[in-house]
Design a protein around this motif. Sequence first.
Motif: not given
Length: 301
Positions: A110-120, A122-132, A168-175
């Motif tokens: 899970l730690i590795d997977q969240v790192k993948q997300f955070s460096s992609s 999807l996190a740096t230029n997200p096509p999603w919003t917190p609400k959606e 918490e990392i996902l929350y800080r990314a906007g989740a």
Amino acid sequence: MGFSRLVMGVSLAWTALQSLPVALAIPHFISFGDSYSQTGFDINLSKPSASNPFGNPAYPGYTSSGGPNWIGYLVTTYNSSLLYSYNFAYGGATVNASLVKPYKPEVKSLIDQVKQFSSSSLATNPPWTPKESLFGIWMGVNDVGNSYGQNDSVLLGKILDDYFGQVEILYRAGARNFVFLSVPPINKSPLMLGQSKQAQELEAKYIVQFNDALANRTGSFKARHEDSRAVVVDSQAPFNAAINDPKKYGSKDATCFNSDGKSCLWFNDYHPGLAIHKLVAEAVVRAWNGPPFKAVRVYSS
């Protein structure tokens, strides 16, 4: 009736779930997990689009169900509009490979997977919003399966520390919207039914401890982050619904397995087939659509 337990502030009883709508109204689903969730998605390849909301690989992906898993059913069936899926789940994953070793070293935790997300992007230029967007995590099957023999409450606490460290990392990314799936009754899998009664009971006890800890940690997370919504989905209930009435779901009994994913409840001796995954998808949607943050008593047989 079996045992009963209080899930604080984050779950709904299975019977109550049945009357709720089965359509997810959030357009972006970002998920993490193990082989119960894996589809083989690669964030560096084709992204989800209106013509292919599954992204890559071709639907239903590389699963352990014999066809679509619960994420596949969310994308194709249980939604009220297009649902774009970004799935980082990796077969064999544990929360932290240094705490509970996976079956081979290259497995992404899970730690590795969240790192993948955070460096992609999807996190740096997200096509999603917190609400959606909705973030889903189904972890613990391998953490429990690979460590229940130790019956170590200290280890369990460390696993949940790291689990919610990633949240918490996902929350800080906007989740802001989360569904956390509990550990299902893997003690009732064909693999475990071939083990000793003592092993089955010990694993069942450790599953309860993990799920209770997950519920408590989710409540604490919500208390710290009042702008978020977090729901624990009781995966025990959909599994038990099928196990207790296998013929209703096309299986001759509750223990047979077949790689077609259809003629038995189980794909193999440890992974559920299509019927159970479909029930899990329904449970996720109904839990998310239900009234949030109510304390209810959940009965598991």
